[in-house]
Design a protein around this motif. Structure first.
Motif, PDB file in Angstrom:
ATOM      1  N   LEU A  97     -31.694  -3.626  -8.743  1.00 13.68           N
ATOM      2  CA  LEU A  97     -32.026  -2.759  -7.517  1.00 13.68           C
ATOM      3  C   LEU A  97     -32.794  -1.722  -7.768  1.00 13.68           C
ATOM      4  CD1 LEU A  97     -28.489  -2.887  -5.657  1.00 13.68           C
ATOM      5  CD2 LEU A  97     -30.422  -4.355  -5.504  1.00 13.68           C
ATOM      6  N   ILE A  98     -32.715  -1.131  -8.941  1.00  7.63           N
ATOM      7  CA  ILE A  98     -33.464   0.225  -9.233  1.00  7.63           C
ATOM      8  C   ILE A  98     -34.295  -0.079 -10.598  1.00  7.63           C
ATOM      9  CG2 ILE A  98     -33.537   2.762  -9.659  1.00  7.63           C
ATOM     10  CD1 ILE A  98     -31.199   2.948  -7.942  1.00  7.63           C
ATOM     11  N   LYS A  99     -35.559   0.297 -10.526  1.00 10.63           N
ATOM     12  CA  LYS A  99     -36.363   0.298 -11.614  1.00 10.63           C
ATOM     13  C   LYS A  99     -37.331   1.082 -11.969  1.00 10.63           C
ATOM     14  CE  LYS A  99     -38.406  -3.434 -14.620  1.00 10.63           C
ATOM     15  NZ  LYS A  99     -39.589  -4.298 -14.496  1.00 10.63           N
ATOM     16  N   ASP A 100     -37.535   1.630 -13.091  1.00 11.86           N
ATOM     17  CA  ASP A 100     -38.222   2.558 -13.461  1.00 11.86           C
ATOM     18  C   ASP A 100     -37.981   4.043 -12.280  1.00 11.86           C
ATOM     19  OD1 ASP A 100     -39.526   1.293 -15.426  1.00 11.86           O
ATOM     20  OD2 ASP A 100     -40.911   0.544 -14.066  1.00 11.86           O
ATOM     21  N   LYS A 112     -28.905  -8.338   0.822  1.00 11.88           N
ATOM     22  CA  LYS A 112     -28.450  -7.730   2.215  1.00 11.88           C
ATOM     23  C   LYS A 112     -27.407  -6.559   1.924  1.00 11.88           C
ATOM     24  CE  LYS A 112     -28.446 -12.401   3.861  1.00 11.88           C
ATOM     25  NZ  LYS A 112     -28.728 -12.881   2.442  1.00 11.88           N
ATOM     26  N   TYR A 113     -27.923  -5.758   1.059  1.00  9.59           N
ATOM     27  CA  TYR A 113     -27.197  -4.519   0.874  1.00  9.59           C
ATOM     28  C   TYR A 113     -27.995  -3.258   1.710  1.00  9.59           C
ATOM     29  CZ  TYR A 113     -23.723  -5.349  -2.812  1.00  9.59           C
ATOM     30  OH  TYR A 113     -22.805  -6.062  -3.397  1.00  9.59           O
ATOM     31  N   THR A 114     -27.251  -2.441   2.474  1.00 10.64           N
ATOM     32  CA  THR A 114     -27.724  -1.464   3.111  1.00 10.64           C
ATOM     33  C   THR A 114     -27.889  -0.228   2.063  1.00 10.64           C
ATOM     34  OG1 THR A 114     -25.990  -0.538   3.718  1.00 10.64           O
ATOM     35  CG2 THR A 114     -26.861  -2.149   5.278  1.00 10.64           C
ATOM     36  N   ASP A 116     -26.853   2.661   2.699  1.00 14.38           N
ATOM     37  CA  ASP A 116     -25.384   3.387   2.434  1.00 14.38           C
ATOM     38  C   ASP A 116     -24.646   2.696   1.422  1.00 14.38           C
ATOM     39  OD1 ASP A 116     -25.636   5.349   4.513  1.00 14.38           O
ATOM     40  OD2 ASP A 116     -25.572   3.980   5.971  1.00 14.38           O
ATOM     41  N   GLU A 117     -24.692   1.317   1.427  1.00 12.58           N
ATOM     42  CA  GLU A 117     -23.720   0.538   0.401  1.00 12.58           C
ATOM     43  C   GLU A 117     -24.450   0.770  -0.852  1.00 12.58           C
ATOM     44  OE1 GLU A 117     -22.349  -3.207   3.107  1.00 12.58           O
ATOM     45  OE2 GLU A 117     -24.333  -2.925   2.387  1.00 12.58           O
ATOM     46  N   LEU A 118     -25.733   0.922  -1.216  1.00 14.19           N
ATOM     47  CA  LEU A 118     -26.116   1.232  -2.508  1.00 14.19           C
ATOM     48  C   LEU A 118     -25.662   2.602  -2.949  1.00 14.19           C
ATOM     49  CD1 LEU A 118     -27.994   0.670  -4.684  1.00 14.19           C
ATOM     50  CD2 LEU A 118     -29.875   1.670  -3.523  1.00 14.19           C
ATOM     51  N   LEU A 119     -25.902   3.357  -1.893  1.00 22.53           N
ATOM     52  CA  LEU A 119     -25.385   4.906  -2.447  1.00 22.53           C
ATOM     53  C   LEU A 119     -23.791   4.965  -2.824  1.00 22.53           C
ATOM     54  CD1 LEU A 119     -27.332   7.116   0.232  1.00 22.53           C
ATOM     55  CD2 LEU A 119     -27.504   6.992  -2.244  1.00 22.53           C
ATOM     56  N   GLN A 120     -23.057   4.207  -2.015  1.00 20.29           N
ATOM     57  CA  GLN A 120     -21.736   4.085  -2.253  1.00 20.29           C
ATOM     58  C   GLN A 120     -21.524   3.379  -3.762  1.00 20.29           C
ATOM     59  OE1 GLN A 120     -19.450   1.596   0.534  1.00 20.29           O
ATOM     60  NE2 GLN A 120     -17.783   1.730  -0.713  1.00 20.29           N
ATOM     61  N   LEU A 121     -22.212   2.517  -3.856  1.00 22.27           N
ATOM     62  CA  LEU A 121     -21.892   1.946  -5.285  1.00 22.27           C
ATOM     63  C   LEU A 121     -22.188   2.929  -6.350  1.00 22.27           C
ATOM     64  CD1 LEU A 121     -23.219  -1.863  -4.748  1.00 22.27           C
ATOM     65  CD2 LEU A 121     -21.024  -0.945  -5.297  1.00 22.27           C
ATOM     66  N   ALA A 136     -30.851   0.117 -12.316  1.00 26.94           N
ATOM     67  CA  ALA A 136     -29.637  -0.352 -11.981  1.00 26.94           C
ATOM     68  C   ALA A 136     -29.565  -1.864 -11.525  1.00 26.94           C
ATOM     69  CB  ALA A 136     -29.226   0.482 -10.887  1.00 26.94           C
ATOM     70  N   VAL A 137     -28.636  -2.441 -12.222  1.00 25.13           N
ATOM     71  CA  VAL A 137     -28.587  -3.920 -11.721  1.00 25.13           C
ATOM     72  C   VAL A 137     -27.278  -4.344 -10.825  1.00 25.13           C
ATOM     73  CG1 VAL A 137     -28.409  -6.067 -12.805  1.00 25.13           C
ATOM     74  CG2 VAL A 137     -29.630  -4.374 -13.800  1.00 25.13           C
ATOM     75  N   LEU A 138     -27.429  -4.989  -9.983  1.00 27.18           N
ATOM     76  CA  LEU A 138     -26.240  -5.623  -9.125  1.00 27.18           C
ATOM     77  C   LEU A 138     -25.790  -6.806  -9.819  1.00 27.18           C
ATOM     78  CD1 LEU A 138     -24.599  -5.217  -6.524  1.00 27.18           C
ATOM     79  CD2 LEU A 138     -26.019  -6.529  -5.383  1.00 27.18           C
TER      80      LEU A 138
END
Lengths: 286, 68
Positions: A97-100, A112-114, A116-121, A136-138
């Motif tokens: 989900l996040i690279k570099d 299908k993650y919003t 807000d959900e990413l921030l929550q995680l 970051a990896v889901l």
């Protein structure tokens, strides 16, 4: 058989069946890491509940249902142990989900993650600023694994250039006032040693709720009687303090004496003691 | 306190450090730590020998400080 008795019999039977199934499937079932484990966990539970309460259902059908959801995931797991392809299909792969340090919006959308959900995680991992994240990896089980940027990671001994210390695991040798001989042996200590240490701290074994010994042989205890203050083991700190005192004494002698030879002897030994102190202090302070 | 007594006190502390390190070396489980304590114990032992030599000299020079 009256209805209530049948519920009791079925309840006990299914509790036993469920216990057996999870024992056979192992810890992996409890972790619910993959899709299969998640689904089978839910289904087995509802089959058991359904058959237990719905007395019109055949009890054997229920057991067969549970068995299917236990055996199939078990077989799939064995298969996926041997093949990476099957593993990827069954257990799923993580999504980056996040690279570099940059959020990959496409992958976010795919899962299908919003935002807000990413921030929550991220907050769940104690990260409140996306800027702190390098990668970051889901994971397949829906948890987010986060690699922080080097600047934001906790400081380690290595960062401070401290010498490496290899600490072994502590052993719990006293529980509820009882000595565990097996643990005592694996920590390389004897009952005699334990008796002596307890006497040193002025407590009886009956009063000890929990006792642990660390790799350097220090015993730390927690007492039933919380009003008694247990002294912290200070042997190591005492040695360090004594070394400091001696080192200062030697330097003082070197200054005070008039004999050249003695001056040299004191100075040299003060230096040696200082070196020894430098080597020991990371170990003695711990 | 006299110089002799000061040095003797220092010697006593050195001895206690040596004993403490020795007990740590015996009681620790990690082998490299055991070796480390042992090696430092040897260093302290050498310092102890030097100090004892010096105490001998001081006692010879100034008879009145003799005795332990």
């Amino acid at each position: 058989m009256p209805g209530w008795l049948e519920v009791v019999v079925r309840g006990v039977l299914f509790l036993f069946v469920l216990f057996l199934t999870t024992k056979i499937l192992g810890k992996k079932q409890l972790s619910e890491l993959s899709f299969f484990e998640y689904v089978s966990g839910i289904t087995i539970g509802s089959i058991a509940a359904e058959v237990m309460m719905g007395l019109e259902n055949n009890i054997w059908h229920g057991i067969i249902g549970v068995a299917i959801f236990a055996v199939l995931p078990f077989l799939v797991e064995i298969l996926s142990l041997h093949s990476k392809t099957i593993r990827d299909v069954v257990e799923g792969k993580g999504t980056v989900l996040i690279k570099d340090g940059k959020i990959l919006e496409d992958n976010l959308k795919k899962e299908k993650y919003t935002t807000d959900e990413l921030l929550q995680l991220l907050r769940g991992r104690d990260v409140f600023k996306v800027d702190e994240v390098e990668y970051a990896v889901l994971e397949a089980d829906g948890k987010l694994s986060v690699l922080l940027k080097k600047d934001n990671r906790p400081l380690t001994r290595k960062d401070l250039d401290l010498p490496s210390i290899n600490e072994k695991e502590p052993h719990t040798i006293i529980m509820d006032g009882e000595i565990f001989d097996e643990k005592l042996a694996s920590s390389g200590k004897s009952r005699g040693w334990l008796k002596m240490e307890l006497a040193k701290q002025n407590v009886t074994i009956e009063n000890v709720f929990l006792g642990q010994v660390d790799s350097s042989g220090q015993l730390t205890i927690d007492l039933y009687d919380d009003k008694i203050e247990v002294p912290k083991p200070q042997d190591k700190l005492l040695i360090l303090a004594n070394m400091k005192k001696c080192q200062a004494d030697l330097e003082l002698f070197a200054l005070a004496t008039e004999s050249e030879q003695a001056k040299r002897l004191y100075a040299e030994n003060a230096k040696r003691l200082q070196e020894s102190m430098d080597v020991l202090s990371p170990h003695l302070k711990g | 306190m006299t110089v002799g007594a000061d040095i003797k006190q220092c010697l006593a502390t050195i001895k206690s450090i040596e004993a403490g390190l020795s007990s740590l070396a015996i009681h620790t489980n990690a082998e490299d730590e055991q070796r480390l304590y042992h090696r430092q114990m040897m260093v302290i032992e050498e310092i102890k020998q030097d100090l004892m030599k010096r105490i001998g000299e001081v006692e010879r020079e100034e008879e009145q400080y003799k005795g332990f």
